[in-house]
Design a protein around this motif. Sequence first.
Motif, PDB file in Angstrom:
ATOM      1  N   ALA A  80       0.822  -1.209   0.000  1.00  0.00           N
ATOM      2  CA  ALA A  80       0.000   0.000   0.000  1.00  0.00           C
ATOM      3  C   ALA A  80       0.856   1.259   0.000  1.00  0.00           C
ATOM      4  CB  ALA A  80      -0.939   0.004   1.203  1.00  0.00           C
ATOM      5  N   SER A  81       2.089   1.147   0.457  1.00  0.00           N
ATOM      6  CA  SER A  81       2.974   2.314   0.468  1.00  0.00           C
ATOM      7  C   SER A  81       3.345   2.766  -0.940  1.00  0.00           C
ATOM      8  CB  SER A  81       4.243   2.005   1.254  1.00  0.00           C
ATOM      9  OG  SER A  81       4.962   0.934   0.664  1.00  0.00           O
ATOM     10  N   THR A  82       3.163   1.899  -1.940  1.00  0.00           N
ATOM     11  CA  THR A  82       3.507   2.270  -3.311  1.00  0.00           C
ATOM     12  C   THR A  82       2.489   3.226  -3.920  1.00  0.00           C
ATOM     13  OG1 THR A  82       2.361   0.314  -4.167  1.00  0.00           O
ATOM     14  CG2 THR A  82       4.708   0.103  -3.680  1.00  0.00           C
ATOM     15  N   ILE A  83       1.321   3.371  -3.298  1.00  0.00           N
ATOM     16  CA  ILE A  83       0.319   4.318  -3.811  1.00  0.00           C
ATOM     17  C   ILE A  83       0.115   5.451  -2.792  1.00  0.00           C
ATOM     18  CG2 ILE A  83      -0.849   2.657  -5.290  1.00  0.00           C
ATOM     19  CD1 ILE A  83      -2.958   2.313  -3.118  1.00  0.00           C
ATOM     20  N   THR A  84       1.227   5.842  -2.171  1.00  0.00           N
ATOM     21  CA  THR A  84       1.298   7.012  -1.272  1.00  0.00           C
ATOM     22  C   THR A  84       0.497   6.839   0.010  1.00  0.00           C
ATOM     23  OG1 THR A  84      -0.613   8.229  -2.185  1.00  0.00           O
ATOM     24  CG2 THR A  84       1.508   8.500  -3.319  1.00  0.00           C
ATOM     25  N   LEU A  85       0.216   5.622   0.393  1.00  0.00           N
ATOM     26  CA  LEU A  85      -0.519   5.391   1.635  1.00  0.00           C
ATOM     27  C   LEU A  85       0.486   5.150   2.755  1.00  0.00           C
ATOM     28  CD1 LEU A  85      -3.547   5.284   2.304  1.00  0.00           C
ATOM     29  CD2 LEU A  85      -3.397   2.804   2.212  1.00  0.00           C
ATOM     30  N   LEU A  86       0.318   5.855   3.857  1.00  0.00           N
ATOM     31  CA  LEU A  86       1.275   5.760   4.962  1.00  0.00           C
ATOM     32  C   LEU A  86       0.873   4.653   5.927  1.00  0.00           C
ATOM     33  CD1 LEU A  86       2.051   9.517   5.728  1.00  0.00           C
ATOM     34  CD2 LEU A  86       3.431   7.867   4.455  1.00  0.00           C
ATOM     35  N   ASP A  87       1.036   3.425   5.473  1.00  0.00           N
ATOM     36  CA  ASP A  87       0.896   2.300   6.383  1.00  0.00           C
ATOM     37  C   ASP A  87       2.203   2.142   7.155  1.00  0.00           C
ATOM     38  OD1 ASP A  87       2.354   1.485   4.120  1.00  0.00           O
ATOM     39  OD2 ASP A  87       1.919  -0.609   4.560  1.00  0.00           O
ATOM     40  N   LEU A  88       2.405   0.996   7.781  1.00  0.00           N
ATOM     41  CA  LEU A  88       3.614   0.815   8.590  1.00  0.00           C
ATOM     42  C   LEU A  88       4.873   0.927   7.742  1.00  0.00           C
ATOM     43  CD1 LEU A  88       4.947   0.181  11.251  1.00  0.00           C
ATOM     44  CD2 LEU A  88       4.481  -2.256  10.874  1.00  0.00           C
ATOM     45  N   THR A  89       4.897   0.288   6.593  1.00  0.00           N
ATOM     46  CA  THR A  89       6.069   0.377   5.723  1.00  0.00           C
ATOM     47  C   THR A  89       6.222   1.772   5.137  1.00  0.00           C
ATOM     48  OG1 THR A  89       5.844  -1.966   5.144  1.00  0.00           O
ATOM     49  CG2 THR A  89       7.176  -0.601   3.680  1.00  0.00           C
ATOM     50  N   GLY A  90       5.116   2.382   4.724  1.00  0.00           N
ATOM     51  CA  GLY A  90       5.187   3.740   4.183  1.00  0.00           C
ATOM     52  C   GLY A  90       5.658   4.745   5.214  1.00  0.00           C
ATOM     53  N   MET A  91       5.185   4.600   6.446  1.00  0.00           N
ATOM     54  CA  MET A  91       5.633   5.501   7.504  1.00  0.00           C
ATOM     55  C   MET A  91       7.111   5.284   7.809  1.00  0.00           C
ATOM     56  SD  MET A  91       4.613   7.958   9.422  1.00  0.00           S
ATOM     57  CE  MET A  91       2.823   7.842   9.476  1.00  0.00           C
ATOM     58  N   ALA A  92       7.552   4.021   7.788  1.00  0.00           N
ATOM     59  CA  ALA A  92       8.968   3.737   8.029  1.00  0.00           C
ATOM     60  C   ALA A  92       9.841   4.368   6.950  1.00  0.00           C
ATOM     61  CB  ALA A  92       9.186   2.227   8.081  1.00  0.00           C
ATOM     62  N   ARG A  93       9.413   4.295   5.711  1.00  0.00           N
ATOM     63  CA  ARG A  93      10.181   4.909   4.629  1.00  0.00           C
ATOM     64  C   ARG A  93      10.216   6.430   4.771  1.00  0.00           C
ATOM     65  NH1 ARG A  93       7.701   2.390  -0.749  1.00  0.00           N
ATOM     66  NH2 ARG A  93       9.166   3.896  -1.659  1.00  0.00           N
ATOM     67  N   THR A  94       9.131   7.024   5.213  1.00  0.00           N
ATOM     68  CA  THR A  94       9.096   8.474   5.421  1.00  0.00           C
ATOM     69  C   THR A  94      10.056   8.891   6.532  1.00  0.00           C
ATOM     70  OG1 THR A  94       6.775   8.531   4.717  1.00  0.00           O
ATOM     71  CG2 THR A  94       7.596  10.428   5.946  1.00  0.00           C
ATOM     72  N   ILE A  95      10.070   8.113   7.615  1.00  0.00           N
ATOM     73  CA  ILE A  95      10.977   8.423   8.730  1.00  0.00           C
ATOM     74  C   ILE A  95      12.429   8.261   8.306  1.00  0.00           C
ATOM     75  CG2 ILE A  95      11.662   7.737  11.057  1.00  0.00           C
ATOM     76  CD1 ILE A  95       8.758   6.858  11.513  1.00  0.00           C
ATOM     77  N   ILE A  96      12.703   7.223   7.510  1.00  0.00           N
ATOM     78  CA  ILE A  96      14.077   6.991   7.051  1.00  0.00           C
ATOM     79  C   ILE A  96      14.545   8.132   6.160  1.00  0.00           C
ATOM     80  CG2 ILE A  96      15.469   5.488   5.566  1.00  0.00           C
ATOM     81  CD1 ILE A  96      13.807   3.138   6.665  1.00  0.00           C
ATOM     82  N   ALA A  97      13.648   8.678   5.343  1.00  0.00           N
ATOM     83  CA  ALA A  97      14.011   9.803   4.479  1.00  0.00           C
ATOM     84  C   ALA A  97      14.395  11.039   5.290  1.00  0.00           C
ATOM     85  CB  ALA A  97      12.854  10.131   3.541  1.00  0.00           C
ATOM     86  N   ARG A  98      13.927  11.142   6.515  1.00  0.00           N
ATOM     87  CA  ARG A  98      14.247  12.289   7.359  1.00  0.00           C
ATOM     88  C   ARG A  98      15.460  12.039   8.255  1.00  0.00           C
ATOM     89  NH1 ARG A  98       8.209  13.961   9.613  1.00  0.00           N
ATOM     90  NH2 ARG A  98       7.297  14.468   7.568  1.00  0.00           N
ATOM     91  N   THR A  99      15.613  10.809   8.717  1.00  0.00           N
ATOM     92  CA  THR A  99      16.646  10.519   9.722  1.00  0.00           C
ATOM     93  C   THR A  99      17.855   9.777   9.166  1.00  0.00           C
ATOM     94  OG1 THR A  99      15.538   8.437  10.321  1.00  0.00           O
ATOM     95  CG2 THR A  99      14.893  10.427  11.524  1.00  0.00           C
ATOM     96  N   TYR A 100      17.732   9.176   7.984  1.00  0.00           N
ATOM     97  CA  TYR A 100      18.834   8.387   7.385  1.00  0.00           C
ATOM     98  C   TYR A 100      19.282   7.268   8.319  1.00  0.00           C
ATOM     99  CZ  TYR A 100      18.981  12.374   4.232  1.00  0.00           C
ATOM    100  OH  TYR A 100      18.630  13.364   3.348  1.00  0.00           O
ATOM    101  N   THR A 101      18.310   6.591   8.939  1.00  0.00           N
ATOM    102  CA  THR A 101      18.604   5.442   9.822  1.00  0.00           C
ATOM    103  C   THR A 101      17.770   4.249   9.358  1.00  0.00           C
ATOM    104  OG1 THR A 101      16.909   6.247  11.354  1.00  0.00           O
ATOM    105  CG2 THR A 101      19.202   6.844  11.828  1.00  0.00           C
ATOM    106  N   PRO A 102      18.109   3.649   8.224  1.00  0.00           N
ATOM    107  CA  PRO A 102      17.257   2.576   7.687  1.00  0.00           C
ATOM    108  C   PRO A 102      17.242   1.313   8.541  1.00  0.00           C
ATOM    109  CG  PRO A 102      19.283   2.773   6.417  1.00  0.00           C
ATOM    110  CD  PRO A 102      19.266   3.929   7.368  1.00  0.00           C
ATOM    111  N   ILE A 103      18.410   0.959   9.119  1.00  0.00           N
ATOM    112  CA  ILE A 103      18.469  -0.302   9.864  1.00  0.00           C
ATOM    113  C   ILE A 103      17.591  -0.230  11.104  1.00  0.00           C
ATOM    114  CG2 ILE A 103      19.979  -1.867  11.135  1.00  0.00           C
ATOM    115  CD1 ILE A 103      22.220  -1.131   9.250  1.00  0.00           C
ATOM    116  N   GLU A 104      17.707   0.847  11.867  1.00  0.00           N
ATOM    117  CA  GLU A 104      16.954   0.970  13.112  1.00  0.00           C
ATOM    118  C   GLU A 104      15.448   1.018  12.853  1.00  0.00           C
ATOM    119  OE1 GLU A 104      19.440   2.737  12.151  1.00  0.00           O
ATOM    120  OE2 GLU A 104      20.959   3.026  13.722  1.00  0.00           O
ATOM    121  N   ILE A 105      15.036   1.804  11.868  1.00  0.00           N
ATOM    122  CA  ILE A 105      13.605   1.977  11.620  1.00  0.00           C
ATOM    123  C   ILE A 105      13.002   0.707  11.020  1.00  0.00           C
ATOM    124  CG2 ILE A 105      11.891   3.313  10.374  1.00  0.00           C
ATOM    125  CD1 ILE A 105      13.193   4.779  12.704  1.00  0.00           C
ATOM    126  N   PHE A 106      13.720   0.085  10.093  1.00  0.00           N
ATOM    127  CA  PHE A 106      13.172  -1.130   9.503  1.00  0.00           C
ATOM    128  C   PHE A 106      13.146  -2.279  10.511  1.00  0.00           C
ATOM    129  CE2 PHE A 106      14.004   0.333   4.964  1.00  0.00           C
ATOM    130  CZ  PHE A 106      12.651   0.440   4.686  1.00  0.00           C
TER     131      PHE A 106
END
Length: 253
Positions: free
Chosen positions: A170-196
């Motif tokens: 669902a994150s592929t159609i701009t929906l902020l589910d758990l994965t979409g929210m994680a990708r948004t947070i990673i784009a701001r913090t540059y911490t992919p391992i911790e957030i994922f």
Amino acid sequence: MDFSVVIDYFPRLMEGTWMTVQLVLVSGILGAALALPIGLARHSDKLWIKSLPYSYIFFFRGTPLLVQLFLVYYGLAQFEVVRESVFWPYLREPYWCAIIAFCLNTSAYSAEILRGALASIPKGEIEACRVLGMSKVQMYRRVLLPRAFGMILPAYGNEVILMLKSSALASTITLLDLTGMARTIIARTYTPIEIFLAAGACYLVLSLIMMGGFRLLEKRFNAHLNAKRKPVAKKVNDSSETGSVMTEKVTSY
């Protein structure tokens, strides 16, 4: 690794988790309601009745869920009749497009699971229903569907968990589910391992809750199976004890 970012953005991850739960819950309920008539029609002996459900199941089982999601989200907007219909305020929202795609996909798998359960019911039970004078509706309502529901619970539980993991699309159609929210947070913090890792832990907790719920349902609807096993074990023990007593008597004589 700095896990303090997980604590800082934990409320945002919970927002994404709640969106994921909504997607799975709503699409699961609607998909189960849609799978019932499709599975019953698929179980029919008449070719003209089961041909359409077979095509429906073949399409949604044979194509990727991502393609189906794109067809609903991007494809329906190409038709003018859809844009002018009363459904357009819902079909233009990514939330309802995801619900529709997930509902159609899971209904196809659930209908096939139901068909397999109905086909595996012993024919003696069907003949017993006919001997008792039950109509076809009464037979399905009183005997076949309750039996099939208890049989499909393990397989349907796996289908719900697979749908939970597939909801990440669902994150592929701009929906902020758990994965979409994680990708948004990673784009701001540059911490992919911790957030994922945190997002993966949330998926594991949701899966654990679902598995526990289906275990309880299996115990509730398949209680007759457990009840049958206990007396058998008791009879075996009783027979072994009787045999030992008889052996002692023969030895004493």
